[in-house]
Design an enzyme around this catalytic site. Structure first.
Site, PDB file in Angstrom:
ATOM      1  N   ASN A   1      23.543  -1.348  58.778  1.00  0.00           N
ATOM      2  CA  ASN A   1      22.959  -0.158  59.399  1.00  0.00           C
ATOM      3  C   ASN A   1      23.217   1.037  58.490  1.00  0.00           C
ATOM      4  O   ASN A   1      24.178   1.035  57.712  1.00  0.00           O
ATOM      5  CB  ASN A   1      23.625   0.079  60.761  1.00  0.00           C
TER       6      ASN A   1
ATOM      7  N   HIS B   1      23.923   5.181  58.743  1.00  0.00           N
ATOM      8  CA  HIS B   1      24.299   6.197  59.720  1.00  0.00           C
ATOM      9  C   HIS B   1      24.396   7.545  58.999  1.00  0.00           C
ATOM     10  O   HIS B   1      25.004   7.631  57.927  1.00  0.00           O
ATOM     11  CB  HIS B   1      25.647   5.831  60.354  1.00  0.00           C
TER      12      HIS B   1
ATOM     13  N   SER C   1      26.276   6.886  55.425  1.00  0.00           N
ATOM     14  CA  SER C   1      27.063   5.671  55.186  1.00  0.00           C
ATOM     15  C   SER C   1      26.228   4.446  55.532  1.00  0.00           C
ATOM     16  O   SER C   1      25.546   4.423  56.560  1.00  0.00           O
ATOM     17  CB  SER C   1      28.309   5.642  56.084  1.00  0.00           C
TER      18      SER C   1
ATOM     19  N   ASP D   1      28.695   1.977  65.340  1.00  0.00           N
ATOM     20  CA  ASP D   1      28.896   2.783  64.122  1.00  0.00           C
ATOM     21  C   ASP D   1      30.306   2.620  63.552  1.00  0.00           C
ATOM     22  O   ASP D   1      30.800   3.511  62.846  1.00  0.00           O
ATOM     23  CB  ASP D   1      28.620   4.281  64.382  1.00  0.00           C
TER      24      ASP D   1
END
Ligand code: GRF
Length: 220
Positions: free
Chosen positions: A114, A116, A143, A152
Site C-alpha cells: 500500500n 500512504h 511511505s 497503515d
C-alpha cells in the site's frame, strides 16, 4: 524476433478513485521488457477515474462495488475471487479506500503493498496533510509498506521526504507528496518483481537486509 526478458510478474492494482498512482505504474511497467505488468485493475467504486486510465492502456478492469454486498466478508470474498483469477505475484493498493479484514490481508501477506501519504509511523489514517501541517513538523512525505492486519501499520519498504513550506496548505502539500508517490511506488514494485524486496517475520527486507537498518529506504 524481438528479444524479450523473463516473463513479467503479473500485478493486480486495486483503486477507489483518481488513479494517478496507477497511471505511474502503467507508464513504468506496461511496456516491453519490464519486470512487472499490470494485468488487471479493480475498483470498489464504479465511477473511479482510474478505470478509464486502465481501459485507455488496454488493461482489463473490474468493479466489485462494496455497496452491493451485505457485509465486509461477502465483499472481500467476491474481490478475492476476481484477484485470484489473475494469479498475481503482487497486489498493489493504490488509493483503495476500504478497510480490509485480517483474513483477507493474511491471504495476501507478503504479496500486498500500500502507499500512504505520510512518513509512517506518523499520521496513520486520514487527513494526513492537514495533520502534518498542524503538527509543526518540518518534513512530511509518503511511505510504501507491506499490508498487515494493522491499518497503515505494516513494515515500511520505502519513504520519500517532502519539506513543508511556511506557506503550504493541505492541497499544495498533497500535490508535492503525490509527485513523490509517483516516483517511489514504481520503484518498490520493480524491486519486488526483481525479488529484491521481501516480507520476512514482519520485517521488510531489501537484498536480505532489514529496511529499518538501511538509510536507503528514506529517499530525501
Ligand atoms: C494517494 O495520496 C495515496 O497515498 C492514498 O490515496 C491517494 C490516491 O491517489 N492512499 P491516486 O488515486 O493514486 O491519484
Amino acid at each position: 524476433m524481438a528479444v524479450t526478458g523473463q516473463t513479467p510478474m503479473p500485478v493486480v492494482v486495486l483503486i477507489s478513485g483518481n488513479g494517478s498512482n496507477l497511471q505511474a505504474l502503467i507508464d513504468t511497467f506496461n511496456r516491453d521488457n519490464a519486470p512487472a505488468r499490470i494485468c488487471a485493475v479493480i475498483s470498489n467504486r464504479p465511477q473511479a477515474y482510474g478505470l478509464e486510465r486502465a481501459q485507455q492502456a488496454g488493461i482489463p478492469t473490474h468493479v466489485v462495488d462494496h455497496q452491493r454486498y451485505r457485509d465486509r466478508p461477502g465483499f472481500e470474498q467476491a474481490l478475492q475471487a476476481v484477484i485470484d483469477d489473475y494469479h498475481p505475484g503482487l497486489v498493489v493498493l493504490a488509493g483503495f479506500m476500504r478497510i480490509l479484514t485480517e483474513r483477507f490481508v493474511n491471504h495476501y501477506l507478503g504479496r500486498m503493498v500500500n502507499i500512504h501519504p505520510s512518513l509512517l509511523p506518523n499520521f496513520q489514517g486520514l487527513d494526513t496533510h492537514q495533520r502534518a501541517l498542524d503538527s509543526g513538523l518540518a518534513q512530511h512525505g509518503a511511505s510504501v509498506h507491506f499490508v498487515t492486519p494493522e491499518l497503515d501499520g505494516g513494515p515500511v519498504i520505502m519513504r520519500a521526504h517532502v519539506t513543508i513550506h511556511p506557506d503550504d496548505d493541505a492541497p499544495t502539500l498533497a500535490a508535492r507528496v503525490l509527485r513523490e508517490e509517483h516516483r517511489i511506488y514504481p520503484e518498490v514494485v520493480r524491486l519486488f518483481a526483481e525479488g529484491r524486496v521481501k516480507l520476512d517475520d514482519n520485517q521488510a527486507l531489501l537484498d536480505g537486509i532489514a529496511v529499518t537498518q538501511l538509510s536507503k529506504h528514506d529517499h530525501a
